[in-house]
Design a protein around this motif. Structure first.
Motif, mmCIF file in Angstrom:
data_model
loop_
_atom_site.group_PDB
_atom_site.id
_atom_site.type_symbol
_atom_site.label_atom_id
_atom_site.label_comp_id
_atom_site.label_asym_id
_atom_site.label_seq_id
_atom_site.Cartn_x
_atom_site.Cartn_y
_atom_site.Cartn_z
ATOM 1 N N ASP A 24 0.843 -1.193 0.000
ATOM 2 C CA ASP A 24 0.000 0.000 0.000
ATOM 3 C C ASP A 24 0.882 1.250 0.000
ATOM 4 O O ASP A 24 2.111 1.153 -0.126
ATOM 5 C CB ASP A 24 -0.968 -0.012 1.188
ATOM 6 N N GLY A 25 0.290 2.415 0.136
ATOM 7 C CA GLY A 25 1.028 3.666 0.046
ATOM 8 C C GLY A 25 2.091 3.832 1.103
ATOM 9 O O GLY A 25 3.024 4.636 0.930
ATOM 10 N N GLU A 26 1.997 3.092 2.194
ATOM 11 C CA GLU A 26 2.977 3.177 3.267
ATOM 12 C C GLU A 26 3.910 1.968 3.281
ATOM 13 O O GLU A 26 4.660 1.770 4.233
ATOM 14 C CB GLU A 26 2.263 3.312 4.620
ATOM 15 N N GLY A 27 3.848 1.161 2.226
ATOM 16 C CA GLY A 27 4.748 0.020 2.111
ATOM 17 C C GLY A 27 4.311 -1.216 2.852
ATOM 18 O O GLY A 27 5.054 -2.195 2.933
ATOM 19 N N ARG A 28 3.099 -1.229 3.382
ATOM 20 C CA ARG A 28 2.626 -2.394 4.118
ATOM 21 C C ARG A 28 2.181 -3.497 3.163
ATOM 22 O O ARG A 28 1.592 -3.221 2.108
ATOM 23 C CB ARG A 28 1.480 -1.993 5.048
ATOM 24 N N VAL A 29 2.464 -4.736 3.551
ATOM 25 C CA VAL A 29 2.063 -5.900 2.756
ATOM 26 C C VAL A 29 1.453 -6.949 3.668
ATOM 27 O O VAL A 29 1.684 -6.954 4.881
ATOM 28 C CB VAL A 29 3.269 -6.521 2.000
#
Length: 273
Positions: free
Chosen positions: A221-226
């Motif tokens: 996502d936009g904050e790098g979360r997976v």
């Protein structure tokens, strides 16, 4: 995702639907289980029992010379005599028809290959299912993607001895499991922005296939979360057949924990139901 917040019935049903679709592709009429041979093409034209024509690898690409009475179907058109496929890019495949057989013309590890796929292959017709751990929400982990400044070429081994693959890695995936932090080198996934990791763990060679398993991860996502769902760790084709050229995991992708989730050793390799 937390275990407490999961509708377990829906979770299991979604996993079963996903796994059924994955198995259908594997065991389809021209899936990997239909492959009858792996031919490494050379400059000297060669004929093979399971494919028409004489095949060769030249500086200008793959060439087939068909004898009188032999025919292939390329892009829906009947082909006779000589046909030039041109230079095939690394990891690309071209599929050619021959009756109910599909011929895969491809390049792997810098070598041109031919792999006939016959629907009647015994490995395919005898296939029933792939054993797997019961899906469990506790193996759905939150992580983050750590991108490199620039993609880095990573050389890995292959299921075929002496063969190497080179993939561009966009970064690493980091997650915590049982209080310890782990990182895995990631490669590009099937869709733009998606990721794929190859890994082994302490179940490898015990309950899961020794050489590798693969896991697809949706785009960060936009904050790098997976989200890392080990329930969807799958076998590569080399787990079923020696006629595959699957890549092996990068050296750092060997987890020091037992990932008791996802697909197990296939029955065809002595796995347990």
């Amino acid at each position: 995702m937390t275990v407490q917040g999961v509708d377990r019935v829906s979770f299991v049903q979604e996993w079963e639907d996903w796994h059924r679709q994955k198995e259908a592709v594997l065991a389809g009429p021209h899936g990997f289980l239909a492959i009858t041979s792996l031919h490494w093409l050379s400059a000297e034209p060669g004929r093979f029992e399971d494919a028409p024509g004489a095949w060769s690898s030249t500086a200008d690409g793959v060439v087939v010379q068909l004898d009188e009475g032999e025919e292939l179907t390329v892009d829906g058109q009947a082909v006779h005599g000589r046909h030039d496929f041109g230079v095939i890019a690394e990891r690309d495949s071209v599929y050619v028809g021959s009756g109910d057989t599909l011929l895969e013309v491809a390049k792997r590890g810098g070598h041109d290959i031919l792999r006939p796929r016959h629907p009647g292959n015994a490995l395919r017709t005898a296939f029933t299912r792939t054993p797997a751990y019961d899906p469990d929400p506790r193996w759905v982990l939150s992580g983050r993607f750590l991108p490199f400044d620039e993609p880095r070429p990573v050389t890995v081994g292959a299921a075929v001895e002496g063969l190497e693959h080179v993939y561009d890695s966009p970064g690493e995936v980091e997650f915590e499991l049982d209080g310890a932090r782990h990182r895995l080198t990631a490669f590009n996934g099937r869709t733009p922005g998606a990721l794929m990791v190859l890994f082994t763990d302490r179940t490898s060679g015990v309950t899961t296939y020794a050489a590798n398993r693969a896991l697809q991860i949706a785009a960060p996502d936009g904050e790098g979360r997976v989200t890392i769902d080990f329930n969807r760790a799958t076998n590569l084709p080399c787990a079923y057949t020696d006629l595959a050229t699957c890549p092996l995991p990068p050296a750092g992708n060997r987890l020091p924990v037992a990932i008791e989730a996802g697909e197990r050793i296939p029955l065809e390799r002595g796995g347990q139901p």
